[in-house]
Design a protein around this motif. Structure first.
Motif, PDB file in Angstrom:
ATOM      1  N   THR A  79     -39.628   6.642 -42.044  1.00 36.82           N
ATOM      2  CA  THR A  79     -38.577   5.507 -43.742  1.00 36.82           C
ATOM      3  C   THR A  79     -38.969   6.697 -44.463  1.00 36.82           C
ATOM      4  OG1 THR A  79     -41.219   4.996 -43.735  1.00 36.82           O
ATOM      5  CG2 THR A  79     -39.209   3.550 -42.844  1.00 36.82           C
ATOM      6  N   SER A  80     -39.654   7.612 -45.145  1.00 34.62           N
ATOM      7  CA  SER A  80     -39.584   8.235 -46.337  1.00 34.62           C
ATOM      8  C   SER A  80     -38.828   9.444 -46.358  1.00 34.62           C
ATOM      9  CB  SER A  80     -40.848   9.443 -46.099  1.00 34.62           C
ATOM     10  OG  SER A  80     -41.124  10.807 -45.245  1.00 34.62           O
ATOM     11  N   ASP A  83     -36.156   7.120 -47.487  1.00 35.38           N
ATOM     12  CA  ASP A  83     -36.454   7.428 -49.141  1.00 35.38           C
ATOM     13  C   ASP A  83     -35.784   8.847 -50.171  1.00 35.38           C
ATOM     14  OD1 ASP A  83     -37.362   5.194 -49.115  1.00 35.38           O
ATOM     15  OD2 ASP A  83     -38.844   5.966 -49.484  1.00 35.38           O
ATOM     16  N   HIS A  84     -36.057   9.664 -49.528  1.00 33.44           N
ATOM     17  CA  HIS A  84     -35.676  11.439 -49.722  1.00 33.44           C
ATOM     18  C   HIS A  84     -34.044  11.120 -49.566  1.00 33.44           C
ATOM     19  CE1 HIS A  84     -39.924  13.130 -48.970  1.00 33.44           C
ATOM     20  NE2 HIS A  84     -39.765  12.737 -49.629  1.00 33.44           N
ATOM     21  N   TYR A  95     -38.944   1.117 -51.992  1.00 30.92           N
ATOM     22  CA  TYR A  95     -40.540   0.940 -52.496  1.00 30.92           C
ATOM     23  C   TYR A  95     -40.783   0.167 -51.553  1.00 30.92           C
ATOM     24  CZ  TYR A  95     -39.000   3.561 -55.937  1.00 30.92           C
ATOM     25  OH  TYR A  95     -39.001   4.755 -56.913  1.00 30.92           O
ATOM     26  N   GLN A  98     -43.235   1.869 -46.308  1.00 25.16           N
ATOM     27  CA  GLN A  98     -44.127   3.030 -45.778  1.00 25.16           C
ATOM     28  C   GLN A  98     -44.655   2.928 -44.064  1.00 25.16           C
ATOM     29  OE1 GLN A  98     -43.585   6.398 -47.401  1.00 25.16           O
ATOM     30  NE2 GLN A  98     -42.099   5.642 -48.830  1.00 25.16           N
TER      31      GLN A  98
ATOM     32  N   ASP B 343     -47.117  16.120 -47.501  1.00 23.46           N
ATOM     33  CA  ASP B 343     -47.982  14.867 -48.535  1.00 23.46           C
ATOM     34  C   ASP B 343     -48.199  15.977 -50.130  1.00 23.46           C
ATOM     35  OD1 ASP B 343     -49.523  16.616 -47.822  1.00 23.46           O
ATOM     36  OD2 ASP B 343     -51.678  16.040 -47.133  1.00 23.46           O
TER      37      ASP B 343
END
Lengths: 647, 652
Positions: A79-80, A83-84, A95, A98, B343
């Motif tokens: 999912t990130s 997002d990117h 938002y 995650q 991260d």
């Protein structure tokens, strides 16, 4: 619009698999989404236009997200990444979505509508408050190992097994085609060198020749082999446990397999003649360890291993004093091994199972067969499963009962026969009861059983009643908790508690074996309110010839982890003090499933043990005095114990 | 800029990208000052406006006839002689794309769809990714913001066809009066005609696959000074000590000839080397000289690798990272490892017993006796010694890390669009270089330090110097994301690999693109120069490794074996062995010496670039080493030729 994005994305992913081009969202979805944001009547045309536009944008974003996946050096889109990709397009990322793994959407349909929704479970706050904190995820760490030394990959646990089971199989079935990894390049180099020197004709011949398989062991492997075999048959139980563990888990053993196989088969041959029960047990445990190793292709060595195992099941005599020594346990253990190998290795070509069954039946049917062999045959047959018991053993219960009766109630011929008959009787009852319980309808009438099964009838009847009751109880437990409770099942049972077989004398049994690989699998209750599974009891007895024996009962109750009740019951003189060592690593943390080790060691005082050995007059080998047992309970065994799942 | 990011719409972004001077609009740097640095190398063309680009499609043809035209051409190409068929088949893909786009542009939606479905299956498999993008594009409105399409329009698709084949095609089209196709060829394609034998199918296949066709021949004609720079002469006081030590051990004779050879090698001036001062390089510091001496000492103990003596491989596995490891780098002396993580952190480990220490705070430093001999030792704070340090600063996944050659600095590039310079003395961030506004995929220090290069999603590679906050050069020309960047060993050139499936070599001196290599069928994720500077190796998502001769501008080898993206490539210190690491959890070793040796480079192939690749991957493969479940993302040869590999364990 944004909130439905992932929803849509999931659907697209499903559809893309079918056809790559021109996948467009169904207009119904557009309507459903419009309704969800408060737009009521959406025109069909607008729906079509919208869905096309949305599909296009989503594809664009997915393509960008892929870039992030590639640069993140992953195979899985997360999912990130999406997002990117959204951020690239100057769109606010989503938002709250995650997720490490898959997107937690569920599918539902009804009333002509198809929906994907986010499943939100109701969470009981008290659960969260009461559960102990999960372990903190481990920090990133760096570990080095040798992937290759001078071009050859060492067989260490960090590396994958040098030859997978398939390759080993290929090698044994199609030796011409098999090429070992790692040796690949050496082979080609050799081939090149040879063809350069020799004539071309020779080179052609070489192609058809079987490549020489390497049977030489490296120095390290030789050392390893020596250490392992010595530990396996040596006197130190801790070392043995370690050695067996190594055999059962090490990935790189296949080159040593022929040696191990010969070692076992020769060992059994010699020790059966010498009636060396202890060594036979050790060798059988080696067989078990080899069979447990998932990386070995054992099929090639069955011709050596199986006869050895069968010998340990049916041999007339396995120990020096058949009236006292517990060779029955070895027969049981070997029978179980046999059953296991039948299950894993029997094919239509080798017919192991039917051949073994035939062997056992033939020996059993022979009138002159000794009780020991008889016991072995029955044990071997009954381990093969309910069907075998039903077709081969139960029809012969009456005959066998008559035979037992003759020994038990007739004139005393020999003590040994009587013990044998007694063992056969209990074995038959043990295995047949559950099968009979399934075969016959419920009311168990003693008389009927007597009519059907003769001498053994009444006893069988009571056993069947017990079996039924137990089955009912188990069914209940299962219904109530829906929690599967696996009862620990020792691979070699200890049946030595007090005065077996009416030996009656002052002498206590001299062989007690508790398997090293005793695995505890009692499941921890999920919530504190649930009933805990029944406590498990292990009886560890330590004896020495000097009539000093200690009985030790360890009660492991699953509800209170890490604190088993240990009570020591000294019997006879108290010269022998057991020492109980308990190690439990992080046992109080629920959910993390830590490694727990229980090591139970009982030590005789050194002087008494050594002197007692001499008392026994050369029977040292059959009666090891020191018994060390390690009961290991490994709750989760992952390839790398360092990696700890955060969930 | 941030405000703009939050409120602007889709098209803002598109405009920013189409103008291709990203970084100027939002970064308070005046437009004109930046524009001076921009060197556009797309055939000298200016980047045209979107609407202008698209309007080229406005000419109307009968939409229903497109299928007829295309299949007519297809029939013709299938009927020509075998020797011409392979060459003319190259036309299919660009024609297909342009005809489809014309249909879409003129709002013939259903015809476009039918056209796509009928002929998309005929295209070569390596164009699948682009076809997927095209398939999503069904409306005129979509065309405005689509980069793939823009690339297709702005840069003419380059085809290389022999004169005979071209004449054949021309005659056919003129006979048939097939103006539609002829127009497309005239306007959108660039046909590079050569005299001589038509190429075979395999020759064409090996060179094609790029987003915009093959490189034009003249693009690879410029002279490249691929030789190494002369090593600075260092009086070696320490070397004598070493020799004495060796004497004590009783091996005095071995040492001397070696030292002589080292000296003579550095004195010879390579005719292919650039002028020593072609680009200004930093002066050597005392510590650098010490390091050079160390290097020479280690080099004498180096194992000479070859097919018979393969290197040992030491694998550094990152545990407990949960798929979060994105980049790794080793220092040249193999004493430190840096890891970039999803991260946003960068971590540095010391792999020697020497722990990492920070410099003391300013207050403490003032108390130190500056005249003492061990002042360098005294400034370090013993309390901070640890095996690893974490560097916080980025606000997005870190995609590239690179140590400076002197081990004092570390660079990291991130999704947040910045490149950061970290001090390994204080373990703090010194500079954040802002210029890329989109994710920066890779960055690397020059082998001489001071300069570094970065490249990212904005398709522009930038050359920086550590003491300038603006880039010194901008290398524009790629049609896709720049996925990896590497400095040439002589620091005069920079190679960039891109998602447009090409590799470009840029001249640091003037910013020109001096080489364009096509042949990869997927985005390029790894590059490696051979130690002698003559060759380049590149690995892509399709698992193939290609070898290139920089001097001639030729593809000279193809190494097939990997089954997934090749993320790491490295030549051994002598250049004998090429190691490749991939997502398929393997490290493979290749006989680089043999690969370069086998190539026949007669004048004809050199002149035309029509190399015929031998299919000898299996012979060149020296070893395959499988890890349990660890994709290999970085490789490094120590100075003694021990191979270090790194990756993160994936438990699944």
């Amino acid at each position: 619009f944004k909130t439905v994005f992932l929803n849509v994305f999931l659907m697209m992913a499903e559809e893309r698999r079918q056809k790559q081009c021109s996948v467009v969202l169904p207009t119904e979805s557009m309507k459903a989404m419009a309704e969800s944001v408060g737009v009521g009547q959406l025109q069909e045309d607008s729906c079509v236009a919208l869905s096309e536009e949305v599909s296009y944008r989503i594809k664009e974003i997915a393509q960008d997200a892929l870039k992030f996946m590639h640069h993140g050096k992953r195979r899985k889109l997360t999912t990130s990444d999406i997002d990117h990709a959204l951020k690239l397009k100057n769109v606010e990322p989503l938002y709250g979505f995650q997720s490490q793994e898959f997107i937690p959407f569920r599918f539902a349909s009804g009333g002509g509508r198809e929906l994907h929704f986010y499943e939100e479970k109701e969470v009981d706050l008290s659960d969260i408050i009461n559960t102990p904190l999960p372990r903190v995820p481990l920090d990133v760490s760096l570990k080095a190992h040798w992937l290759s030394i001078d071009g050859v990959q060492p067989s260490i646990p960090e590396n994958p097994p040098p030859a997978t089971k398939e390759q080993q199989k290929k090698e044994s079935t199609e030796p011409l085609k098999a090429v070992k990894p790692g040796q690949e390049e050496e082979g080609s180099i050799q081939a090149k060198g040879q063809s350069a020197t020799s004539a071309e004709v020779k080179g052609k011949e070489k192609l058809r020749m079987k490549p020489r398989s390497t049977h030489e062991l490296s120095v390290e492997q030789q050392l390893y082999y020596k250490e392992i075999t010595e530990a396996c048959v040596g006197s130190c139980e801790a070392k043995r446990a370690e050695a067996l563990q190594s055999i059962a888990t090490d990935p790189g053993l296949y080159q040593m397999l022929p040696r191990f196989s010969t070692f076992i088969s020769e060992g059994v041959r010699v020790n059966v003649v010498q009636n060396n029960l202890a060594l036979l047990i050790y060798l059988m445990r080696m067989v078990k360890a080899l069979m447990d190793n998932p990386t070995l292709y054992l099929e090639k060595y069955l011709h050596e291993l199986l006869p050895a195992v069968v010998t340990c099941i049916v041999s007339k005599q396995l120990c020096l004093r058949p009236d006292v020594d517990n060779h029955w346990a070895l027969r049981d253990f070997a029978a179980r091994l046999m059953a296991q190998s039948c299950k894993t290795f029997s094919t239509t070509t080798n017919n192991i199972q039917s051949r073994i069954t035939k062997t056992f039946t033939k020996a059993w049917l022979d009138d002159k067969t000794q009780w020991t062999t008889r016991y072995g045959c029955i044990a071997g047959l009954s381990e093969l499963g309910a069907d075998v018991i039903k077709t081969l053993i139960i029809p012969r219960l009456a005959v066998e009962g008559a035979r037992i009766k003759a020994v038990m109630e007739g004139p005393v011929v020999s003590n040994i026969d009587k013990i044998g008959a007694d063992h056969v009787q209990s074995l038959l009852l043990k295995h047949c009861a559950s099968v009979v319980a399934k075969m016959r309808p419920a009311p168990d009438v003693m008389e009927q059983y007597r009519a059907d099964f003769g001498y053994l009838g009444p006893m069988l009847c009571s056993h069947v009643v017990k079996a039924r009751a137990q089955a009912a109880l188990q069914a209940q437990t299962v219904n109530r908790t829906t929690l599967t409770i696996t009862q620990p099942r020792p691979s070699l049972s200890v049946s030595q508690s007090g005065g077996v077989g009416g030996s009656g004398g002052p002498r206590t049994p001299s062989i007690i074996k508790v398997p090293s690989s005793l695995t505890l699998m009692s499941t921890r209750p999920a919530t504190p309110t649930q009933p805990s599974p029944p406590a498990t009891k292990y009886i560890v007895m330590a004896t020495s010839a000097g009539a000093a024996s200690t009985q030790q009962v360890i009660t492991l109750s699953s509800s209170q982890s890490g604190s088993p009740v240990t009570s020591t019951v000294p019997s006879g003189s108290t010269s022998l003090q057991p020492l109980v060592k308990l190690e439990s690593g992080g046992g109080t943390v629920a959910g993390s499933r830590p490694l727990q080790k229980y090591i139970v060691v009982s030590l005789p005082s050194s002087s008494s043990s050594s002197s007692s050995l001499e008392h026994k007059g050369g029977t040292t080998a059959t009666s090891p005095v020191t018994i060390e047992t390690s009961v290991k309970s490994e709750r989760s065994e992952s390839p790398a114990t360092h990696t700890h799942s955060p969930h | 800029w941030l405000r703009c990011r939050n409120h602007s719409e889709w098209f803002d972004y598109e405009m920013a990208r189409s103008v291709k001077c990203c970084g100027c609009r939002q970064c308070n740097i005046s437009f004109s000052s930046i524009v001076l640095f921009i060197v556009l190398s797309v055939g000298g063309e200016d980047q045209p406006d979107v609407s202008v680009v698209l309007s080229a499609y406005s000419q109307q043809g009968d939409p229903s006839l497109y299928q007829v035209y295309y299949s007519g051409l297809k029939k013709f190409i299938e009927s020509v002689l075998d020797c011409h068929r392979a060459e003319l088949s190259q036309l299919f893909y660009p024609l297909f794309v342009h005809m489809y786009l014309e249909l879409v542009y003129n709002n013939h939606e259903s015809e476009a769809k039918a056209f796509f479905e009928k002929f998309s299956g005929d295209q070569e498999c390596y164009y699948q990714d682009d076809l997927r993008v095209l398939s999503g594009l069904t409306k005129k409105e979509h065309m405005k913001g689509n980069e793939t399409l823009l690339d297709f329009r702005t840069s003419k698709f380059v085809l290389r066809i022999s004169r005979d084949s071209y004449q054949l095609l021309k005659r056919h089209l003129q006979e048939r009066q097939n103006n539609q196709i002829w127009n497309i060829i005239q306007e959108h394609l660039y046909i590079d005609i050569f005299d001589g034998m038509p190429r075979s199918k395999s020759q064409i296949d090996s060179m094609s696959g790029s987003l915009a066709g093959e490189a034009r021949r003249e693009a690879n004609k410029a002279k490249v000074f691929y030789g190494l720079l002369k090593e600075p002469e260092i009086e070696v006081p320490l070397d004598d000590e070493d020799e004495e030590a060796e004497n004590e051990e009783g091996k005095p004779k071995k040492k001397k000839p070696k030292k002589d050879s080292m000296g003579s090698k550095s004195k010879k001036q390579d005719p292919n080397a650039p002028q020593q001062n072609r680009i200004p390089l930093p002066e050597l510091k005392d510590s650098d000289k010490l390091d050079k001496i160390m290097y020479m000492k280690e080099a004498t103990k180096r194992i000479r690798l070859g097919p018979e003596t393969l290197p040992s491989i030491c694998f550094y596995t990152f545990l407990n990272v949960y798929q979060g490891l994105t980049a790794v780098d080793f220092t040249d002396d193999s004493s430190l490892i840096a890891g970039g993580f999803a991260d946003s952190t960068v971590r540095v480990w010391s792999v020697t017993p020497k722990k990492l220490r920070k410099v003391k705070s300013a207050a403490d430093l003032s108390l130190i006796d500056k005249e003492s001999d061990d002042v360098l030792e005294r400034i370090m704070d013993e309390k901070t010694a640890s095996e690893s340090k974490i560097l916080y600063g980025h606000s997005g996944p870190v995609y590239g890390v690179s140590f400076s050659p002197d081990r004092n600095y570390l660079l990291s590039s991130s999704e947040d669009g910045t490149v950061r310079l970290w001090s390994l003395q204080t373990f703090t961030c010194l500079v954040a270089y802002k210029g890329h506004n989109y994710p920066v995929w890779d960055t690397q220090f020059s082998p001489y330090g001071y300069y570094f290069v970065s490249g990212g999603h904005d398709r522009v590679a930038r050359l920086w110097a550590t003491d300038h906050y603006q880039p010194l050069r901008m290398f524009a020309g790629h049609l896709g994301d720049i996925t990896c960047t590497r400095f040439h060993p002589n620091s005069n050139y920079v190679a960039t690999g891109s998602a447009d499936r090409t590799i470009r070599l840029w001249d640091v001196l003037n910013g020109h693109c001096v080489r364009v290599f096509t042949g990869h069928k997927g985005p390029i994720h790894s590059l490696a120069f051979s130690p002698n500077g003559k060759y380049l190796a590149s690995g892509s998502t399709d698992g193939r490794v290609l070898l290139w001769d920089l001097g001639h501008g030729l593809m000279i080898g193809e190494l097939k074996g990997h089954t997934d993206t090749v993320y790491a490539l490295k030549f051994s210190r002598d250049g004998e062995i090429l190691a490749s690491g991939s997502m398929d959890n393997t490290v493979r070793l290749w006989d680089a010496f043999k690969a370069f040796d086998d190539v026949e480079t007669d004048d004809f192939t050199a002149a035309t670039g029509h190399i015929h690749l031998p299919d000898n991957s299996q012979e060149l493969l020296l070893g395959t080493y499988l890890t349990k479940a660890t994709p290999v993302i970085h490789l490094h040869f120590t100075r003694r030729n021990l191979l270090l590999a790194a990756g993160s364990y994936n438990s699944q």
